[in-house]
Design a protein around this motif. Structure first.
Motif, PDB file in Angstrom:
ATOM      1  N   GLN A 131     -10.728   0.015  -3.521  1.00 30.91           N
ATOM      2  CA  GLN A 131      -9.477  -0.367  -2.865  1.00 30.91           C
ATOM      3  C   GLN A 131      -9.773  -0.608  -1.399  1.00 30.91           C
ATOM      4  O   GLN A 131     -10.370   0.234  -0.728  1.00 30.91           O
ATOM      5  N   ASN A 132      -9.376  -1.767  -0.908  1.00 30.93           N
ATOM      6  CA  ASN A 132      -9.668  -2.098   0.487  1.00 30.93           C
ATOM      7  C   ASN A 132      -8.737  -1.362   1.436  1.00 30.93           C
ATOM      8  O   ASN A 132      -7.695  -0.855   1.030  1.00 30.93           O
ATOM      9  N   LEU A 133      -9.141  -1.326   2.708  1.00 31.64           N
ATOM     10  CA  LEU A 133      -8.260  -0.793   3.736  1.00 31.64           C
ATOM     11  C   LEU A 133      -7.000  -1.647   3.777  1.00 31.64           C
ATOM     12  O   LEU A 133      -7.058  -2.854   3.528  1.00 31.64           O
ATOM     13  N   SER A 134      -5.889  -1.028   4.099  1.00 28.87           N
ATOM     14  CA  SER A 134      -4.688  -1.865   4.111  1.00 28.87           C
ATOM     15  C   SER A 134      -4.502  -2.523   5.474  1.00 28.87           C
ATOM     16  O   SER A 134      -4.966  -2.027   6.504  1.00 28.87           O
ATOM     17  N   LYS A 135      -3.849  -3.675   5.423  1.00 30.38           N
ATOM     18  CA  LYS A 135      -3.572  -4.444   6.643  1.00 30.38           C
ATOM     19  C   LYS A 135      -2.127  -4.894   6.542  1.00 30.38           C
ATOM     20  O   LYS A 135      -1.730  -5.455   5.509  1.00 30.38           O
TER      21      LYS A 135
ATOM     22  N   ASP B 201       0.835  -1.208   0.000  1.00 29.88           N
ATOM     23  CA  ASP B 201       0.000   0.000   0.000  1.00 29.88           C
ATOM     24  C   ASP B 201       0.866   1.254   0.000  1.00 29.88           C
ATOM     25  O   ASP B 201       1.122   1.860   1.036  1.00 29.88           O
TER      26      ASP B 201
ATOM     27  N   THR C 133      -2.699  -4.236   0.640  1.00 28.04           N
ATOM     28  CA  THR C 133      -4.117  -4.017   0.367  1.00 28.04           C
ATOM     29  C   THR C 133      -4.548  -4.843  -0.846  1.00 28.04           C
ATOM     30  O   THR C 133      -3.695  -5.383  -1.566  1.00 28.04           O
TER      31      THR C 133
END
Ligand code: ADP
Ligand code: ASP
Ligand code: MG
Length: 422
Positions: A309-313, A285, A317
């Motif tokens: 776009q998903n939240l990053s972890k 990300d 992401t």
């Protein structure tokens, strides 16, 4: 005396009997004193038949040379139906002449299979009209600056008709089809769908762009740009119905801010089965990832629609987007070969069995909570929303294709579209 453009779709031109009916209807309009230009589609099934023959000989290739031949081939469908209609009109005692796109000419750019009309020379057509002839102009096709035949994309005869009407400043463009107007949604999917007596140009534009195949989107764009009075109506009424009644039937596309602003918040539901979803998983990300993923996709001339776009972890992401199903395999291949290694992403996965369902209405501008009602209805039906996209007058969701009918019908009921309009 008015100058009127009629367009007849494939089903309306589907057999000699139907073509005879079209001829009788057109003759009725001409005898009422109107100058008539008619734009037919190919007989139903013909374009598909021709394109399938090509694929039998060689699978589709993304080359100019291949696409040029597809256009050369597909354009014959409209050339045949136009000549048949002229013959049928002559048999009705009307003087009539048909022209292929290149004979008018209708000039387009060179994007084979999805060409855009650039200009129309109306001199020849005007000459024939002045001589009292009914003029037939092939739908769906044109000619580029090098003299190659082009086609305008599937459903393109609508655009030919509206473009001819715009170029000739016709008094009206009547789009005759196998339904008696524009409905709240495709009546084949939701039997409770209702015909709209009017639909605003903006709503029609959204509905067409979101997949309602009743009008090709470019025809609506043309109508808006040149303010072409345009109506969608049935070719299956008896040909000899009263002409004034016929002229008021169907659905009128309106350009004014609608006087009936109090109408339903949601005017229609559109859907599109032609898209596929692609996800790039485990992308670091960092700034610029959208560009690094979608840049190469755009360079390959692949259009992207919904993006998420998903939240990053843990600094990673997932990035998902939809493309046209025809571009799906090419997009996956491109991402696997070029983007995945360069980005250090984990994987590229895809799903071609998705669809996009959209609610459309200019009333959404002034009402809150419309999107949340949509999400509630879908959740009550147990339908998982995979992606969402909104604009001022629409909300779209991407869902599993198997829920398409269920979603459309449930939303149709929830937004009061099943009820007759006041
Ligand atoms: P044509 O061959 O006359 O161009 P099309 O098949 O392209 O006809 O378009 C007419 C079809 O569009 C209808 O038979 C209907 O199934 C479909 N359709 C999709 N959405 C709508 C809508 N909102 N209103 C009416 N028809 C729709
Ligand atoms: N015959 C073309 C098609 O099938 C164009 C049209 O019908 O509008 O897409
Ligand atoms: Mg059509």
């Amino acid at each position: 005396m008015a100058l009127i453009v009629h367009k007849y779709g494939g089903t309306s031109m589907g057999s000699p009997e139907r073509i005879r009916n079209v001829a009788k209807r057109v003759a009725k309009w001409a005898r009422a004193g109107h100058q008539m230009v008619v734009v037919p589609s190919a007989m139903s099934g013909e374009t598909n038949r021709l394109l399938a023959l090509a694929k039998e000989l060689a699978p589709e290739r993304a080359t100019q040379a291949y696409h040029r031949e597809l256009d050369m081939l597909a354009a014959t469908g409209e050339q045949a139906s136009s000549a048949l209609l002229a013959i049928a009109l002559q048999a009705e005692g009307m003087e009539s002449v048909s022209y292929a796109g290149w004979q008018v000419p209708i000039r387009t750019d060179s994007s084979y299979t999805k060409a855009r009309i650039e200009s129309i020379d109306d001199q020849r057509v005007r000459g024939d009209l002045a001589a009292g002839k009914v003029v037939i102009v092939t739908g769906f096709q044109g000619i580029d600056e090098h003299g190659h035949i082009t086609t305008l994309g599937r459903g393109g005869s609508d655009t030919s008709a509206v473009a001819v009407a715009a170029a000739m400043k016709a008094d009206e463009c009547l789009i005759y089809t196998d339904v008696d107007g524009v409905y709240t949604t495709d009546p084949r999917v939701a039997p409770a769908a209702r015909r709209l007596t009017t639909v605003s140009f903006e709503e029609m534009l959204e509905m067409a762009s979101l997949g309602s195949k009743v009008l090709q989107i470019r025809s609506v764009e043309f109508a808006g740009k040149y303010k072409v009075p345009m109506r969608v109506l049935s070719s299956f009424t008896p040909w000899d119905i009263d002409i004034n009644e016929e002229a008021k039937s169907g659905t009128l596309i309106t350009f004014e801010e609608d006087e009936k602003m109090e109408q339903a918040v949601v005017s229609g539901i559109a859907f599109n089965r032609d898209e596929a979803k692609i996800s790039v998983l485990g992308v670091p990300d960092t700034p610029g990832i959208a560009y690094r993923i979608l840049g190469p996709v755009a360079d390959a001339n692949i259009e992207v629609d919904v993006i998420i776009q998903n939240l990053s972890k843990d600094g990673k992401t997932d990035f998902s987007f939809t493309v046209h199903r025809n571009d799906y395999a090419r997009a996956i291949e491109l991402l696997k070969e070029k983007v995945l290694p360069a980005l250090g992403a984990q994987d590229v996965v895809g799903d071609a069995k998705i669809c996009k369902v959209s609610i459309v209405g200019i009333g959404m501008r002034s009402h809150v909570g419309v999107a949340s009602t949509m999400f509630r209805v879908l959740s009550e039906e147990g339908i998982n929303i995979q992606m969402i996209s909104t604009s001022e007058i629409k909300t779209s969701v991407v869902i599993d294709e198997k829920y398409l009918e269920l979603a459309v019908r449930a939303l149709h009921t929830a937004f009061d579209l099943d009820k007759p309009a006041e």
